[in-house]
Write a protein that holds these residues in place. Structure first.
Motif: not given
Length: 370
Positions: A275-285, A304-309
């Motif tokens: 698993w890699l998971v990522c919930d960093m506050v960063e540019q989605p790209a 599983i990761f988040n994209l902060k739109l």
């Protein structure tokens, strides 16, 4: 089943109506089902109205639930019952339901997720039992999970829209809202995002294969440890990568190794990472490029990761991220699964599941290949 569809009923987080409508329009047009969206700002719902009526089954196929990011719940809109008299709302609603000529396995009662709609809760608790009793008495509501689900979407106490969905082609939660209990020892409420993502974005088989004790996970941007907690609770070893502090309770589990480093610069450990998971506050790209590099190169099997739109052009930003991921996998002609949802526990972000597909992948996975 000869019922015809007027359009689609889509429930979403208030404030995301435009994105929800754009998705529905794109899917419907590709299927040759043109129409227009009707909604209002912060209403929490979208009606996509077809220019002509279609068979309800075809309408479902045109907009599969797994293809919709911003819709928490989706049903095919069949009929509207308006101006129900205060002294007898049961009769006109029952007449409309029976006229559909369809047997149902479940009944879902829905409203928008707004403060205004929540005022209907008392009325619905009193009213719906009358409908359920009559549907069971007439044989239209049966305890058969393979039958379609009847959705009753209430705008107010005098107007309801009738919708249909099929098992496994809609959210399993009422109104698409996953009401999860906060774990007592979790370091932060963000843990609920990952818990919901496991259920919303993965199949039961995928969960059984990948959420087993003894595996390894990497959590980029881990502090204070809400996502690492989900793995530690399952007996999965975690490399928690963040320069910030982790909760002491998490480190005390013995399942988490705190790596003080930047998630964009840290390299994979010499372990087979499930698993890699990522919930960093960063540019989605940047996040899309980072996680697709990990998974496409085989450093992690799944992610599983988040994209902060951004507040503006959310739809365009998401499209850009899809293109970045697709380009990375095309470098070596690899297939992959990518599922994205605006979860109930998300706010301005969306959550995605990404995994590389091998040549012997199951036939059922083809619907997700990009």
């Amino acid at each position: 089943m000869s019922a015809t569809a007027k359009g689609l009923i889509l429930l979403c987080r208030p404030g995301f109506e435009n994105e929800c409508a754009a998705e529905a329009e794109g899917l419907a047009q590709r299927a040759g089902m043109h129409g227009r969206a009707r909604t209002a700002p912060n209403s929490g719902s979208v009606h996509f109205v077809f220019d002509e009526v279609f068979d309800w089954d075809l309408a479902l196929q045109a907009a599969p639930f797994h293809s919709l990011v911003f819709a928490r719940q989706r049903s095919v809109w069949l009929e509207r019952v308006a101006n129900m008299p205060e002294d007898d709302r049961v009769t006109p609603l029952m007449r409309a339901i029976l006229d559909l000529g369809i047997r149902f396995g479940r009944l879902e009662v829905e409203t928008a997720d707004t403060n205004e709609a929540k005022t209907l809760s008392g009325f619905l608790k009193r009213f719906i039992p009358h409908i359920e009793r009559q549907l069971k008495a007439t044989g239209f509501l049966r305890n058969k999970p393979e039958l379609p689900t009847l959705h009753l979407f209430f705008k107010d106490s005098s107007q309801v829209d009738l919708g249909l969905s099929k098992p496994d082609d809609a959210s399993p939660w009422n109104m698409g809202i996953a009401r999860l209990r906060m774990p007592r020892n979790a370091p932060s409420r963000s843990t609920l995002k990952l818990a919901e993502a496991f259920d919303a974005l993965m199949t039961e088989e995928e969960r059984e294969q990948s959420l087993r004790a003894g595996l390894y996970a990497v959590d980029l941007g881990a502090a204070p440890g809400g996502w690492s907690f989900q793995f530690a609770e399952r007996g999965i070893h975690v490399f928690a990568v963040d320069n910030g502090p982790l909760a002491d309770s998490l480190k005390a589990t013995g399942m988490v190794e705190h790596v003080k480093a930047d998630g964009f610069n840290w390299r994979a450990p010499r372990k087979q990472v499930e698993w890699l998971v990522c919930d960093m506050v960063e540019q989605p790209a940047r996040v899309a490029q980072l996680v697709s590099d990990w998974v496409a190169s085989g450093k992690a099997k799944r992610c599983i990761f988040n994209l902060k739109l951004p507040m503006k052009k959310r739809f365009d930003e998401l499209k850009k991220c899809r293109q970045i991921i697709d380009s990375r996998f095309k470098l070596h002609g690899d297939s992959y699964v990518l599922r994205i949802k605006h979860l109930y526990h998300d706010r301005e972000e969306v959550t995605a599941y990404l995994a590389k597909l091998h040549p012997h992948a199951a036939e059922s996975d083809k619907q997700y290949r990009r």
